[in-house]
Design a protein around this motif. Structure first.
Motif, PDB file in Angstrom:
ATOM      1  N   HIS A 193       0.838  -1.205   0.000  1.00 27.91           N
ATOM      2  CA  HIS A 193       0.000   0.000   0.000  1.00 27.91           C
ATOM      3  C   HIS A 193       0.872   1.254   0.000  1.00 27.91           C
ATOM      4  O   HIS A 193       0.595   2.222  -0.727  1.00 27.91           O
ATOM      5  CB  HIS A 193      -0.907  -0.013   1.232  1.00 27.91           C
ATOM      6  N   CYS A 194       1.927   1.257   0.798  1.00 28.92           N
ATOM      7  CA  CYS A 194       2.817   2.420   0.849  1.00 28.92           C
ATOM      8  C   CYS A 194       3.486   2.672  -0.494  1.00 28.92           C
ATOM      9  O   CYS A 194       3.609   3.815  -0.950  1.00 28.92           O
ATOM     10  CB  CYS A 194       3.876   2.219   1.939  1.00 28.92           C
ATOM     11  N   ILE A 195       3.932   1.594  -1.161  1.00 29.52           N
ATOM     12  CA  ILE A 195       4.615   1.750  -2.445  1.00 29.52           C
ATOM     13  C   ILE A 195       3.649   2.285  -3.502  1.00 29.52           C
ATOM     14  O   ILE A 195       3.972   3.194  -4.270  1.00 29.52           O
ATOM     15  CB  ILE A 195       5.225   0.408  -2.881  1.00 29.52           C
ATOM     16  N   SER A 196       2.440   1.733  -3.547  1.00 28.32           N
ATOM     17  CA  SER A 196       1.487   2.129  -4.587  1.00 28.32           C
ATOM     18  C   SER A 196       0.962   3.550  -4.380  1.00 28.32           C
ATOM     19  O   SER A 196       0.538   4.196  -5.331  1.00 28.32           O
ATOM     20  CB  SER A 196       0.314   1.149  -4.625  1.00 28.32           C
ATOM     21  N   HIS A 197       0.993   4.039  -3.133  1.00 32.11           N
ATOM     22  CA  HIS A 197       0.475   5.375  -2.851  1.00 32.11           C
ATOM     23  C   HIS A 197       1.591   6.359  -2.491  1.00 32.11           C
ATOM     24  O   HIS A 197       1.323   7.421  -1.918  1.00 32.11           O
ATOM     25  CB  HIS A 197      -0.540   5.326  -1.703  1.00 32.11           C
ATOM     26  N   TRP A 198       2.805   6.015  -2.821  1.00 32.14           N
ATOM     27  CA  TRP A 198       3.926   6.867  -2.442  1.00 32.14           C
ATOM     28  C   TRP A 198       3.873   8.222  -3.149  1.00 32.14           C
ATOM     29  O   TRP A 198       4.164   9.258  -2.543  1.00 32.14           O
ATOM     30  CB  TRP A 198       5.237   6.158  -2.769  1.00 32.14           C
ATOM     31  N   GLY A 199       3.504   8.263  -4.422  1.00 33.93           N
ATOM     32  CA  GLY A 199       3.451   9.520  -5.167  1.00 33.93           C
ATOM     33  C   GLY A 199       2.492  10.525  -4.563  1.00 33.93           C
ATOM     34  O   GLY A 199       2.883  11.661  -4.246  1.00 33.93           O
ATOM     35  N   PRO A 200       1.202  10.181  -4.364  1.00 34.93           N
ATOM     36  CA  PRO A 200       0.284  11.143  -3.748  1.00 34.93           C
ATOM     37  C   PRO A 200       0.698  11.553  -2.342  1.00 34.93           C
ATOM     38  O   PRO A 200       0.528  12.711  -1.949  1.00 34.93           O
ATOM     39  CB  PRO A 200      -1.056  10.381  -3.732  1.00 34.93           C
ATOM     40  N   LEU A 201       1.249  10.599  -1.553  1.00 35.81           N
ATOM     41  CA  LEU A 201       1.675  10.936  -0.197  1.00 35.81           C
ATOM     42  C   LEU A 201       2.836  11.925  -0.217  1.00 35.81           C
ATOM     43  O   LEU A 201       2.874  12.889   0.562  1.00 35.81           O
ATOM     44  CB  LEU A 201       2.083   9.658   0.538  1.00 35.81           C
ATOM     45  N   LEU A 202       3.787  11.711  -1.116  1.00 37.21           N
ATOM     46  CA  LEU A 202       4.929  12.620  -1.225  1.00 37.21           C
ATOM     47  C   LEU A 202       4.478  14.000  -1.684  1.00 37.21           C
ATOM     48  O   LEU A 202       4.973  15.028  -1.202  1.00 37.21           O
ATOM     49  CB  LEU A 202       5.949  12.038  -2.201  1.00 37.21           C
ATOM     50  N   ARG A 203       3.529  14.034  -2.607  1.00 37.37           N
ATOM     51  CA  ARG A 203       3.021  15.320  -3.086  1.00 37.37           C
ATOM     52  C   ARG A 203       2.319  16.081  -1.952  1.00 37.37           C
ATOM     53  O   ARG A 203       2.479  17.299  -1.811  1.00 37.37           O
ATOM     54  CB  ARG A 203       2.051  15.085  -4.241  1.00 37.37           C
ATOM     55  N   SER A 204       1.567  15.368  -1.131  1.00 36.62           N
ATOM     56  CA  SER A 204       0.898  16.005   0.010  1.00 36.62           C
ATOM     57  C   SER A 204       1.917  16.529   1.019  1.00 36.62           C
ATOM     58  O   SER A 204       1.778  17.638   1.543  1.00 36.62           O
ATOM     59  CB  SER A 204      -0.042  14.997   0.675  1.00 36.62           C
ATOM     60  N   GLN A 205       2.953  15.727   1.290  1.00 35.74           N
ATOM     61  CA  GLN A 205       3.972  16.154   2.255  1.00 35.74           C
ATOM     62  C   GLN A 205       4.688  17.418   1.753  1.00 35.74           C
ATOM     63  O   GLN A 205       4.940  18.349   2.525  1.00 35.74           O
ATOM     64  CB  GLN A 205       4.972  15.019   2.487  1.00 35.74           C
ATOM     65  N   ARG A 206       4.995  17.457   0.467  1.00 35.26           N
ATOM     66  CA  ARG A 206       5.672  18.636  -0.090  1.00 35.26           C
ATOM     67  C   ARG A 206       4.770  19.867   0.010  1.00 35.26           C
ATOM     68  O   ARG A 206       5.239  20.965   0.337  1.00 35.26           O
ATOM     69  CB  ARG A 206       6.046  18.375  -1.552  1.00 35.26           C
ATOM     70  N   GLN A 207       3.483  19.687  -0.258  1.00 39.88           N
ATOM     71  CA  GLN A 207       2.561  20.824  -0.156  1.00 39.88           C
ATOM     72  C   GLN A 207       2.507  21.368   1.270  1.00 39.88           C
ATOM     73  O   GLN A 207       2.512  22.580   1.486  1.00 39.88           O
ATOM     74  CB  GLN A 207       1.164  20.398  -0.599  1.00 39.88           C
ATOM     75  N   HIS A 208       2.474  20.462   2.267  1.00 36.56           N
ATOM     76  CA  HIS A 208       2.380  20.928   3.648  1.00 36.56           C
ATOM     77  C   HIS A 208       3.661  21.604   4.105  1.00 36.56           C
ATOM     78  O   HIS A 208       3.625  22.529   4.935  1.00 36.56           O
ATOM     79  CB  HIS A 208       2.016  19.758   4.563  1.00 36.56           C
ATOM     80  N   VAL A 209       4.800  21.172   3.592  1.00 37.62           N
ATOM     81  CA  VAL A 209       6.054  21.870   3.902  1.00 37.62           C
ATOM     82  C   VAL A 209       6.004  23.293   3.343  1.00 37.62           C
ATOM     83  O   VAL A 209       6.362  24.267   4.032  1.00 37.62           O
ATOM     84  CB  VAL A 209       7.260  21.094   3.328  1.00 37.62           C
ATOM     85  N   LEU A 210       5.542  23.438   2.089  1.00 36.31           N
ATOM     86  CA  LEU A 210       5.405  24.773   1.497  1.00 36.31           C
ATOM     87  C   LEU A 210       4.395  25.615   2.263  1.00 36.31           C
ATOM     88  O   LEU A 210       4.595  26.821   2.456  1.00 36.31           O
ATOM     89  CB  LEU A 210       4.982  24.653   0.033  1.00 36.31           C
ATOM     90  N   LEU A 211       3.300  24.989   2.720  1.00 29.37           N
ATOM     91  CA  LEU A 211       2.274  25.720   3.456  1.00 29.37           C
ATOM     92  C   LEU A 211       2.833  26.252   4.776  1.00 29.37           C
ATOM     93  O   LEU A 211       2.593  27.410   5.144  1.00 29.37           O
ATOM     94  CB  LEU A 211       1.073  24.811   3.713  1.00 29.37           C
ATOM     95  N   CYS A 212       3.599  25.421   5.499  1.00 22.00           N
ATOM     96  CA  CYS A 212       4.196  25.869   6.765  1.00 22.00           C
ATOM     97  C   CYS A 212       5.168  27.025   6.520  1.00 22.00           C
ATOM     98  O   CYS A 212       5.178  28.013   7.269  1.00 22.00           O
ATOM     99  CB  CYS A 212       4.913  24.710   7.451  1.00 22.00           C
ATOM    100  N   ALA A 213       5.977  26.906   5.469  1.00 19.56           N
ATOM    101  CA  ALA A 213       6.919  27.987   5.152  1.00 19.56           C
ATOM    102  C   ALA A 213       6.180  29.271   4.801  1.00 19.56           C
ATOM    103  O   ALA A 213       6.561  30.365   5.232  1.00 19.56           O
ATOM    104  CB  ALA A 213       7.836  27.561   4.004  1.00 19.56           C
ATOM    105  N   ALA A 214       5.092  29.154   4.010  1.00 17.73           N
ATOM    106  CA  ALA A 214       4.323  30.341   3.627  1.00 17.73           C
ATOM    107  C   ALA A 214       3.667  30.994   4.847  1.00 17.73           C
ATOM    108  O   ALA A 214       3.613  32.224   4.954  1.00 17.73           O
ATOM    109  CB  ALA A 214       3.261  29.970   2.591  1.00 17.73           C
ATOM    110  N   GLN A 215       3.170  30.176   5.786  1.00 14.95           N
ATOM    111  CA  GLN A 215       2.562  30.733   6.992  1.00 14.95           C
ATOM    112  C   GLN A 215       3.601  31.459   7.847  1.00 14.95           C
ATOM    113  O   GLN A 215       3.330  32.523   8.399  1.00 14.95           O
ATOM    114  CB  GLN A 215       1.893  29.623   7.790  1.00 14.95           C
ATOM    115  N   GLN A 216       4.794  30.877   7.950  1.00 11.17           N
ATOM    116  CA  GLN A 216       5.848  31.549   8.707  1.00 11.17           C
ATOM    117  C   GLN A 216       6.244  32.863   8.038  1.00 11.17           C
ATOM    118  O   GLN A 216       6.477  33.876   8.711  1.00 11.17           O
ATOM    119  CB  GLN A 216       7.059  30.634   8.838  1.00 11.17           C
ATOM    120  N   LEU A 217       6.323  32.853   6.703  1.00 17.81           N
ATOM    121  CA  LEU A 217       6.638  34.085   5.984  1.00 17.81           C
ATOM    122  C   LEU A 217       5.560  35.145   6.215  1.00 17.81           C
ATOM    123  O   LEU A 217       5.864  36.321   6.422  1.00 17.81           O
ATOM    124  CB  LEU A 217       6.787  33.794   4.492  1.00 17.81           C
TER     125      LEU A 217
END
Length: 412
Positions: A193-217
Motif C-alpha cells: 500500500h505504501c509503495i502504490s500510494h507513495w506519489g500522492p503521499l509525497l506530493r501532500s507532504q511537499r505541499q504541507h512543507v510549502l504551506l508551513c513555510a508560507a505561513q511563517q513568511l
C-alpha cells in the motif's frame, strides 16, 4: 505511481490513454474536504463543501467538513466542481436562506490520471471566486482557458497563497481509503500500500512543507509591519548591545577593583590591632568604628554595582533576543519577496506567451485580409472586362444589372 492510477481507473500496461480505450468505462470515486480556510467569514458562520459533476443533471452533493461523498460513473473527461459555502445554520450543509458561496475549484479527471497518479491525498487547492472562470471565458480576457490550466494554478497556489480561500481535499477510489473507511493513511499500512500510494503521499507532504513555510513568511511579514523595524534599527540595537557589553565589562572591572581594595583594607585593619604595633588606646578605640563604616559603605557600593551589572546583563540578553528576532523576520521577508518574484516571473512569462499568440493571430488575419482584398480587386477587374465585352457585343443590360446587384449595386 503507475500502480495507483491502475488501481483507481482499471488495469493497463501504460499510463494515460490506454486506461480509457473503452468509451463505456465508468469509475466510482470517493471525495472528502478535510479543511476549509476562508479569511472573509463573518462571526458565527460555518463552512461546508458541495460536489457536482459538470454537464450532468444528478445535482449537487453537500457535505460537512470531513464527510465522505461518493461520485458515481465518472468518465475520463468528467470535471468535478467543488464549491465552498458559508452559512449561519448549525450544520452548514443544511439549507439556510443566508447560505452563500465563498469559492470554487474544478478538478478534471483526465488531469488526475495523466499527471497526479489518479488521486489527490490531503492536497490544498486555492479557490476562485464563484463563477469567475466562466465570466473570464465569456468575455475573452486573458487567463486560464481550460479546466486543466485552472486546476494547475489552484494546486500550485494552494499552499502558497495563505491569505486566499483554500480547501484541503482527498479524491480517490474506495479501495484506496484506509481499512476503517477514513481518508487517512496510517503508519501501520502494508508495504504494498505504501509503495502504490507513495506519489500522492509525497506530493501532500511537499505541499504541507510549502504551506508551513508560507505561513511563517506571512507571520514574519505581519510582525515586520506591526513593529515598523528596519535593518537600520537592527544595526542600532546591535550597536547598543555592543556598547552595553563594553559597559558591563567596565563595571565588572570596577567591581573587582573595589573588592580587592576592600580586602586590602580588611588586612590593614587586622594589622593595626596586632600586638607588634604601638599606639595609644584612644586611637585604637576610634579606628574600628571608622573602618567598619568604610567597610559597610564599600559593601553597599559593591552590591549596588553587582545589581547594576545583573540588570545590564539581563537587558543585554533581552536586546540580543530582540535583535535576533528582527534578523529572523528580515530573513523571512526576504524569502517571501523571492517567492513573490518567482511567482511574478511565471505570471509575466504566461502573459508574454499569450500576447505572442495574439500577435501571431493578428498577423495571420492581416495576411488573410490582404489576400482577400487582392482577390476582390482581381474579381472586380474581371467583372469590368465582362461588362465591356457585353456592351461591345450589344447584349441587353439585364446581365449588367445582375452583375451590379451581385457587386452591391455599384456601376462601372
Amino acid at each position: 505511481m503507475e500502480g495507483t492510477m491502475r488501481a483507481l481507473f482499471g488495469s493497463g500496461p501504460t499510463r494515460g490513454c490506454t486506461l480509457f480505450e473503452s468509451a463505456d468505462l465508468r469509475v466510482h470515486a470517493k471525495v472528502v474536504c478535510h479543511e476549509i480556510r476562508c479569511p472573509g467569514l463573518a462571526c458565527g458562520e460555518r463552512t461546508c463543501a458541495s460536489f457536482q459533476v459538470m454537464n450532468r443533471h444528478d445535482g449537487e452533493f453537500y457535505a460537512e467538513v470531513g464527510e465522505i461523498v461518493e461520485l458515481h460513473s465518472l468518465e475520463v473527461e468528467s470535471v468535478i466542481c467543488m464549491r465552498i459555502h458559508a452559512s449561519l445554520a448549525e450544520k452548514a450543509a443544511n439549507y439556510h436562506v443566508g447560505r452563500r458561496a465563498c469559492g470554487e475549484v474544478r478538478i478534471p479527471i483526465r488531469k488526475l490520471v495523466s499527471q497526479h497518479d489518479g488521486m489527490l491525498y490531503h492536497c490544498w487547492l486555492m479557490l476562485e471566486s464563484p463563477g469567475l472562470v466562466d465570466s473570464v471565458a465569456s468575455v475573452g480576457l486573458l487567463g486560464p482557458i481550460t479546466a486543466s490550466e485552472a486546476f494547475d494554478q489552484a494546486l500550485h497556489n494552494g499552499p502558497r497563497q495563505v491569505s486566499q480561500p483554500q480547501a484541503c481535499i482527498t479524491i480517490c477510489k474506495a479501495e484506496d481509503l484506509a481499512p476503517d473507511g477514513s481518508a487517512v493513511w496510517t503508519k501501520d499500512a502494508s508495504k504494498a500500500h505504501c509503495i502504490s500510494h507513495w506519489g500522492p503521499l509525497l506530493r501532500s507532504q511537499r505541499q504541507h512543507v510549502l504551506l508551513c513555510a508560507a505561513q511563517q513568511l506571512a507571520q514574519g511579514a505581519v510582525k515586520i509591519r506591526e513593529g515598523g523595524q528596519t535593518e537600520r534599527q537592527i544595526e542600532m540595537f546591535m550597536a547598543q548591545a555592543r556598547e552595553q557589553t563594553s559597559e558591563l565589562e567596565s563595571l565588572r572591572a570596577k567591581l573587582k577593583s573595589r573588592a580587592s581594595l576592600l580586602q586590602d583594607q580588611n588586612t590593614d585593619h587586622q594589622e593595626s590591632f596586632s600586638p607588634r604595633f604601638g599606639g595609644d588606646c584612644e586611637s585604637r578605640q576610634e579606628a574600628p568604628g571608622r573602618l567598619d563604616f568604610e567597610i559597610a559603605r564599600e559593601q553597599e557600593l559593591a552590591e549596588e554595582l553587582k545589581r547594576d551589572a545583573d540588570e545590564l546583563e539581563d537587558e543585554l540578553t533581552k536586546i540580543g533576543e530582540e535583535a535576533n528576532a528582527k534578523i529572523n523576520s528580515a530573513n523571512i521577508r526576504i524569502l517571501a519577496l523571492r517567492d513573490e518574484r518567482v511567482e511574478f516571473a511565471e505570471r509575466v512569462e504566461l502573459l508574454t506567451h499569450a500576447n505572442r499568440k495574439l500577435r501571431n493571430e493578428r498577423d495571420e488575419l492581416m495576411t488573410k485580409k490582404e489576400t482577400l482584398a487582392a482577390e476582390k480587386e482581381s474579381l472586380m477587374k474581371v467583372l469590368e472586362d465582362l461588362h465591356q465585352a457585353c456592351n461591345s457585343a450589344g447584349l441587353s443590360m439585364a446581365g449588367a444589372q445582375a452583375i451590379n446587384t451581385i457587386t452591391g449595386g455599384g456601376g462601372f
